[in-house]
Design an enzyme around this catalytic site. Structure first.
Site, short mmCIF file in Angstrom:
data_model
loop_
_atom_site.label_atom_id
_atom_site.label_comp_id
_atom_site.label_asym_id
_atom_site.label_seq_id
_atom_site.Cartn_x
_atom_site.Cartn_y
_atom_site.Cartn_z
N SER A 297 -43.93 -3.82 -58.65
CA SER A 297 -43.31 -5.09 -58.27
C SER A 297 -42.06 -5.37 -59.08
O SER A 297 -41.03 -5.77 -58.55
CB SER A 297 -44.32 -6.24 -58.43
OG SER A 297 -43.70 -7.47 -58.21
N PHE B 284 -48.57 -6.04 -64.16
CA PHE B 284 -49.86 -5.70 -63.54
C PHE B 284 -49.78 -5.64 -62.02
O PHE B 284 -50.73 -5.22 -61.38
CB PHE B 284 -50.93 -6.71 -63.96
CG PHE B 284 -51.21 -6.65 -65.43
CD1 PHE B 284 -51.85 -5.55 -65.99
CD2 PHE B 284 -50.82 -7.68 -66.26
CE1 PHE B 284 -52.10 -5.49 -67.35
CE2 PHE B 284 -51.05 -7.63 -67.62
CZ PHE B 284 -51.69 -6.54 -68.17
N TYR B 285 -48.69 -6.07 -61.43
CA TYR B 285 -48.54 -6.02 -59.98
C TYR B 285 -48.13 -4.61 -59.58
O TYR B 285 -46.97 -4.24 -59.64
CB TYR B 285 -47.50 -7.02 -59.48
CG TYR B 285 -47.78 -8.47 -59.77
CD1 TYR B 285 -49.03 -8.92 -60.15
CD2 TYR B 285 -46.78 -9.41 -59.66
CE1 TYR B 285 -49.28 -10.26 -60.40
CE2 TYR B 285 -47.01 -10.76 -59.91
CZ TYR B 285 -48.26 -11.17 -60.28
OH TYR B 285 -48.49 -12.49 -60.54
N GLY B 286 -49.10 -3.81 -59.20
CA GLY B 286 -48.81 -2.44 -58.78
C GLY B 286 -48.39 -1.55 -59.93
O GLY B 286 -47.57 -0.67 -59.75
N ALA C 92 -44.92 -9.37 -62.53
CA ALA C 92 -45.60 -9.01 -63.77
C ALA C 92 -45.90 -7.52 -63.78
O ALA C 92 -46.00 -6.90 -62.72
CB ALA C 92 -46.90 -9.81 -63.90
#
Length: 75
Positions: free
Chosen positions: A57, A51-53, A49
């Site tokens: 990601s 929002f992962y890093g 997603a």
């Protein structure tokens, strides 16, 4: 036949948040080795997603996509 019968997913998925350095920084090589090991064990569902890093990601996962996809119809 149901749609689930046609999917390539196994019983487990790969949560790709760690590829975005969620818990600690990991190198691209470590991320690639981790995804490669999951693929070799039969994992075909990779969850990532934005929002992962802050998108890291997704960037790492998409960079590996061509390595794993065998058929040009899969995207």
């Amino acid at each position: 036949m149901q749609i689930r019968d046609a999917l390539l997913n196994g019983p487990l998925g790969f949560g790709a948040a760690p590829l975005g350095n969620m818990f600690r920084n990991i190198s691209d090589e470590q991320g690639a080795a981790t995804v490669d090991a999951a693929w070799k064990q039969g994992t075909r569902y990779f969850d990532t997603a934005p929002f992962y890093g802050a998108g890291l990601s997704e960037t790492v996962a998409s960079g590996l996509r061509g390595h794993f996809l065998r058929a040009p119809s899969l995207a």
